[in-house]
Enzyme design. Structure first.
Site, short mmCIF file in Angstrom:
data_model
loop_
_atom_site.label_atom_id
_atom_site.label_comp_id
_atom_site.label_asym_id
_atom_site.label_seq_id
_atom_site.Cartn_x
_atom_site.Cartn_y
_atom_site.Cartn_z
N SER A 53 0.83 -1.04 -0.04
CA SER A 53 0.09 0.01 -0.02
C SER A 53 0.81 1.15 -0.02
O SER A 53 0.49 2.37 -0.16
CB SER A 53 -0.89 0.07 1.02
OG SER A 53 -0.47 -0.27 2.53
N LYS A 121 5.28 -11.06 3.26
CA LYS A 121 3.81 -11.46 3.41
C LYS A 121 3.44 -11.49 1.83
O LYS A 121 3.79 -10.68 0.82
CB LYS A 121 3.02 -10.12 3.80
CG LYS A 121 1.39 -10.48 3.48
CD LYS A 121 0.37 -9.54 4.52
CE LYS A 121 0.32 -8.14 3.97
NZ LYS A 121 -0.44 -8.09 2.46
N GLU A 190 -8.50 -10.05 4.57
CA GLU A 190 -9.23 -8.75 4.14
C GLU A 190 -10.55 -8.66 3.58
O GLU A 190 -10.72 -9.31 2.59
CB GLU A 190 -7.98 -7.98 3.07
CG GLU A 190 -8.54 -6.41 2.81
CD GLU A 190 -7.43 -5.82 2.28
OE1 GLU A 190 -6.06 -6.25 1.97
OE2 GLU A 190 -7.78 -4.48 1.74
O1 KIV Z 1 -0.50 -3.58 1.86
C1 KIV Z 1 -1.27 -3.25 2.74
O2 KIV Z 1 -1.12 -2.36 3.55
C2 KIV Z 1 -1.71 -4.29 3.21
C3 KIV Z 1 -2.82 -4.30 4.31
C4 KIV Z 1 -3.91 -3.52 3.79
C5 KIV Z 1 -3.26 -5.70 5.04
O3 KIV Z 1 -1.75 -5.78 2.60
#
Ligand code: KIV
Length: 272
Positions: A53, A121, A190
């Site tokens: 993000s 992640k 999410e």
């Molecule tokens: O990139 C991000 O901020 C995310 C969150 C919204 C979980 O993957």
């Protein structure tokens, strides 16, 4: 933190599993820079997610697909430098693990080597489970990400609630079980119905971390700029503003402008 110091309180991917077992909620927030990460870590957060993000929040892009491995490394390295206690998780960006298992493993190793983050992640379920296992076998903790997966925005065409239909919910459960079997430490859920998130949480060993997934996941994550009320015009149902930083910053900048214009800043005491 030097290598001779063992901080017993440092949060690791293993801690997430211990917290799940103990029923202690896991707190996670995003950050992408040294200054913000330092504040969030010192406030006592369990984990900082250097999310892709950053593509939206830092660079102003429409979605998360443009951000590169190099850019994620730049952000994650700055965050890791600021953090004393929390677990830093770095998102693997779009394109860094979808082409092949080998490329995914290579990019995950590069991210950990060059940032010092404690886990990566990755978005996806069964289709990436083999790559996820390869990365874990290489010694890198992985957090999965199911439900609304923003890297696939062009496939789904929108950011609406996911897994409303029974067939989608069944698929999500199968994906969660596949990631769990591959050995993930956590699964981000999410924008899915609370009841489904609750069911997944009770079925997997991994710690679930929800965003728009109700109150029964093992933890919660929010984008810091949203949670602290910096972003304007973005207020989905799941979001709560825990501060009004936008107003605070606006007032601070306006006060600065006023003082410079009226020539009261800098004062004699503030001058050499
Ligand atoms: O990139 C991000 O901020 C995310 C969150 C919204 C979980 O993957």
């Amino acid at each position: 933190m030097g290598y001779l110091t063992t901080d017993k309180k440092k949060v690791t991917a293993k801690t997430l599993l211990e917290m799940k077992a103990a029923g202690e909620k896991i707190t996670q927030m995003t950050a992408y820079d040294f200054t913000t990460a330092g504040i969030i870590d010192a406030a006592g957060i369990d984990s900082i997610l250097v999310g892709d993000s950053a593509s939206n929040v830092m660079a102003g892009n429409m979605d998360t697909t443009p951000i590169t491995v190099e850019q994620m490394i730049y952000h994650a390295r700055a965050v890791v430098r600021a953090c004393q206690r929390c677990l830093v998780v770095c998102d693997m960006p779009f394109g860094s693990y979808q082409v092949s298992r080998e490329e995914g493993i290579r990019n995950a190793i590069r991210i950990i080597k060059e940032t010092g983050a404690g886990a990566v992640k990755m978005e996806g379920g069964r289709e990436i489970a083999d790559t996820v296992k390869g990365i874990i076998d290489a010694g890198i903790p992985v957090i999965g990400h199911l439900g609304l997966t923003p890297q696939s925005i062009h496939k789904f065409g929108g950011y609406g609630l996911r897994a409303k239909e029974e067939s989608e919910a069944k698929k999500l459960i199968e994906d969660a079980l596949a990631l769990d079997a591959a050995g993930v430490s956590g699964i981000t859920l999410e924008k899915v119905p609370s009841a489904l998130a609750s069911k997944v949480t009770s079925m997997v060993k991994a710690a679930t971390i929800g965003i728009g997934a109700g109150n029964e996941t093992d933890g919660q994550v929010l984008v810091y700029a949203d949670a602290l009320g910096m972003t304007q015009g973005f207020k989905p149902k799941f979001l709560r503003h825990f501060a009004n930083v936008n107003q605070c910053m606006t007032e601070g900048v306006q006060e600065y402008i006023k003082c410079v214009k009226e020539k009261s800043f800098p004062s004699v005491e503030e001058s050499y």
